[in-house]
Design a protein around this motif. Structure first.
Motif, short mmCIF file in Angstrom:
data_model
loop_
_atom_site.label_atom_id
_atom_site.label_comp_id
_atom_site.label_asym_id
_atom_site.label_seq_id
_atom_site.Cartn_x
_atom_site.Cartn_y
_atom_site.Cartn_z
N ALA A 238 -6.24 -24.14 -6.41
CA ALA A 238 -6.50 -22.86 -7.08
C ALA A 238 -6.08 -21.71 -6.19
O ALA A 238 -6.31 -21.72 -4.98
CB ALA A 238 -7.97 -22.73 -7.44
N THR A 239 -5.43 -20.73 -6.80
CA THR A 239 -5.02 -19.53 -6.06
C THR A 239 -4.73 -18.40 -7.06
O THR A 239 -5.04 -18.51 -8.24
CB THR A 239 -3.79 -19.83 -5.15
N GLY A 240 -4.14 -17.32 -6.54
CA GLY A 240 -3.75 -16.22 -7.42
C GLY A 240 -4.88 -15.23 -7.67
O GLY A 240 -4.95 -14.60 -8.73
N GLY A 241 -5.75 -15.07 -6.67
CA GLY A 241 -6.91 -14.19 -6.84
C GLY A 241 -6.60 -12.72 -6.98
O GLY A 241 -7.46 -11.93 -7.32
N ARG A 242 -5.34 -12.33 -6.66
CA ARG A 242 -4.89 -10.93 -6.71
C ARG A 242 -5.98 -9.98 -6.20
O ARG A 242 -6.53 -10.23 -5.14
CB ARG A 242 -4.39 -10.56 -8.09
N LYS A 243 -6.28 -8.89 -6.94
CA LYS A 243 -7.27 -7.94 -6.40
C LYS A 243 -8.70 -8.32 -6.77
O LYS A 243 -9.63 -7.56 -6.54
CB LYS A 243 -6.96 -6.53 -6.91
N MET A 244 -8.88 -9.50 -7.36
CA MET A 244 -10.21 -9.90 -7.82
C MET A 244 -10.60 -11.30 -7.33
O MET A 244 -11.09 -12.13 -8.10
CB MET A 244 -10.26 -9.83 -9.34
N GLY A 245 -10.36 -11.55 -6.05
CA GLY A 245 -10.64 -12.88 -5.50
C GLY A 245 -12.10 -13.28 -5.57
O GLY A 245 -12.41 -14.47 -5.67
N THR A 246 -12.99 -12.30 -5.52
CA THR A 246 -14.42 -12.62 -5.57
C THR A 246 -14.75 -13.29 -6.91
O THR A 246 -15.41 -14.34 -6.96
CB THR A 246 -15.26 -11.33 -5.42
N ILE A 247 -14.26 -12.69 -7.97
CA ILE A 247 -14.52 -13.18 -9.33
C ILE A 247 -13.82 -14.52 -9.60
O ILE A 247 -14.44 -15.48 -10.06
CB ILE A 247 -14.03 -12.10 -10.35
N PHE A 248 -12.53 -14.57 -9.33
CA PHE A 248 -11.80 -15.80 -9.64
C PHE A 248 -12.24 -16.96 -8.74
O PHE A 248 -12.30 -18.11 -9.20
CB PHE A 248 -10.28 -15.58 -9.56
N GLY A 249 -12.56 -16.66 -7.50
CA GLY A 249 -13.07 -17.71 -6.60
C GLY A 249 -14.34 -18.33 -7.16
O GLY A 249 -14.54 -19.55 -7.09
N ALA A 250 -15.20 -17.49 -7.72
CA ALA A 250 -16.47 -17.98 -8.28
C ALA A 250 -16.24 -18.76 -9.57
O ALA A 250 -16.80 -19.85 -9.78
CB ALA A 250 -17.41 -16.81 -8.54
N ALA A 251 -15.42 -18.21 -10.46
CA ALA A 251 -15.17 -18.88 -11.76
C ALA A 251 -14.53 -20.25 -11.54
O ALA A 251 -14.87 -21.23 -12.21
CB ALA A 251 -14.29 -18.00 -12.64
N PHE A 252 -13.60 -20.33 -10.57
CA PHE A 252 -12.92 -21.60 -10.31
C PHE A 252 -13.82 -22.60 -9.57
O PHE A 252 -13.70 -23.81 -9.77
CB PHE A 252 -11.63 -21.38 -9.54
N ALA A 253 -14.73 -22.09 -8.75
CA ALA A 253 -15.69 -22.99 -8.08
C ALA A 253 -16.55 -23.68 -9.14
O ALA A 253 -16.77 -24.89 -9.09
CB ALA A 253 -16.57 -22.20 -7.11
N ARG A 254 -17.01 -22.90 -10.10
CA ARG A 254 -17.82 -23.46 -11.19
C ARG A 254 -17.01 -24.50 -11.97
O ARG A 254 -17.48 -25.59 -12.27
CB ARG A 254 -18.29 -22.34 -12.13
N ARG A 255 -15.76 -24.14 -12.29
CA ARG A 255 -14.93 -25.05 -13.07
C ARG A 255 -14.68 -26.36 -12.32
O ARG A 255 -14.77 -27.45 -12.91
CB ARG A 255 -13.58 -24.36 -13.36
N LEU A 256 -14.39 -26.26 -11.02
CA LEU A 256 -14.12 -27.46 -10.22
C LEU A 256 -15.32 -28.40 -10.24
O LEU A 256 -15.17 -29.60 -10.50
CB LEU A 256 -13.81 -27.05 -8.76
N ILE A 257 -16.49 -27.85 -9.97
CA ILE A 257 -17.66 -28.71 -9.83
C ILE A 257 -18.22 -29.14 -11.19
O ILE A 257 -18.44 -30.32 -11.43
CB ILE A 257 -18.77 -28.00 -8.99
N ASP A 258 -18.44 -28.18 -12.09
CA ASP A 258 -19.14 -28.50 -13.35
C ASP A 258 -18.24 -29.16 -14.40
O ASP A 258 -18.69 -30.01 -15.16
CB ASP A 258 -19.76 -27.24 -13.96
N ASP A 259 -16.95 -28.78 -14.45
CA ASP A 259 -16.07 -29.31 -15.50
C ASP A 259 -15.20 -30.47 -15.03
O ASP A 259 -14.84 -31.33 -15.81
CB ASP A 259 -15.14 -28.22 -16.05
N GLU A 260 -14.83 -30.46 -13.74
CA GLU A 260 -13.88 -31.48 -13.25
C GLU A 260 -14.59 -32.61 -12.51
O GLU A 260 -14.50 -33.76 -12.89
CB GLU A 260 -12.83 -30.82 -12.35
#
Ligand code: FAD
Length: 263
Positions: A238-260
């Motif tokens: 996962a990458t591409g956080g642009r100017k919103m790394g805080t938000i995308f880092g959190a959304a992708f952490a949830r996706r990795l653990i809870d969905d994958e």
């Protein structure tokens, strides 16, 4: 079979994945080589719904409970020149970033393994290596857009000034006893002149004197928006956080653990 999560990169993406995994009972190890130009230490840590817009509303909505649960979302008020206040949501990067990553470079990855110092480690693998992710996935194109932030001594009142469309100069207390300044500079070809311009913006907000720290980082941009990709049965990137790394880092952490991974 029990397994652990092996994370390449201890920035906002990798660190949030590690903390979220541990909160779900999964053992996690973060490898971070401490490369110059990492984006996360330079981040202000601010976010707001308007920045996400309609396009990124969903990841924004998913990120909020993760950030609040793991770190507690704070609010900060910045004053415009006419003294009106604008409120932002805020999590200091210092509370997110992995405190003690394994300071080693990951040299290779495969499905369910990574290699460090010639030694192979097995587990679920999450590549969260910012602008360096391209080294782990053929054909992945990432553009780094650089900017510098400055830290001045003493705590000053929060301020904000619009300096271009979608770009603001802002100063506030990110970390105790200091004032953090950034102006949204995001350049592929970064030069000394950009530093001078950023310092001039800081001065115009009353931040004169010698900064105690310069933080310089390259924000990862991927075409079509932030990227979450499954590379194998047990490996994700996962990458591409642009100017919103805080938000995308959190959304992708949830996706990795809870969905994958789904413990
Ligand atoms: C000046 C500035 C201000 C910003 N302000 C904000 C803000 O207010 N709010 C916000 O949400 N975002 C902000 N951002 C954007 C945010 O910083 C990025 O989107 C985010 O930090 C990207 O995080 P990352 O974990 O993907 O990458 P990075 O932070 O770059 O982390 C990648 C890590 O991977 C490590 N690494 C790479 N390759 C390897 C390897 N082979 N082995 C081991 N380790 C490796 C590197 O050492 C690095 O630490 C700002 C950015 C800048 C530059």
């Amino acid at each position: 079979m029990t397994s652990k999560l092996l994370i390449v990169g201890g920035g906002l993406f990798g660190s949030q994945a590690a903390t979220y995994a541990r909160a779900r009972g999964i053992e996690a190890t973060v490898f971070d080589a401490g490369l110059p130009g990492a984006a996360s230490p330079a981040a202000a840590g601010l976010f707001k719904e308007a920045w996400a817009g309609r396009r990124f509303h969903e990841p924004f909505r998913q990120a909020l409970p993760v950030l609040d649960q793991l770190y507690g979302i704070r609010k900060v008020q910045l004053r415009h020149d006419d003294d009106t206040a604008e409120e932002f949501l805020f999590v200091p990067p210092g509370t997110i970033l992995a405190a003690n990553p394994v300071r080693r470079r990951v040299t290779a990855i495969g499905d369910g393994w990574l290699e460090v110092d010639g030694q192979r480690h097995e587990g679920w693998v999450y590549v969260a290596a910012g602008v360096w992710c391209g080294a782990f996935s053929a054909g992945l194109q990432i553009t780094g857009k650089a900017g510098a932030s400055y830290v001045f001594p003493g705590e000053r009142r929060g301020r904000i000034r619009s300096i271009a469309r979608g770009r603001q100069a802002l100063a506030f207390v990110r970390d105790a006893e200091t004032t953090f300044f950034s102006d949204g500079t995001a350049e592929v070809d970064y030069a000394d002149a950009h530093d001078q311009q950023t310092l001039a913006h800081a001065e115009s907000l009353g931040l004169t004197g010698v900064p105690v720290q310069r933080l310089w980082g390259r924000r990862p941009y991927t075409r079509g928006g932030p990227l979450f990709r499954r590379l194998g049965e047990r490996t994700w990137l996962a990458t591409g956080g642009r100017k919103m790394g805080t938000i995308f880092g959190a959304a992708f952490a949830r996706r990795l653990i809870d969905d994958e991974i789904r413990p």
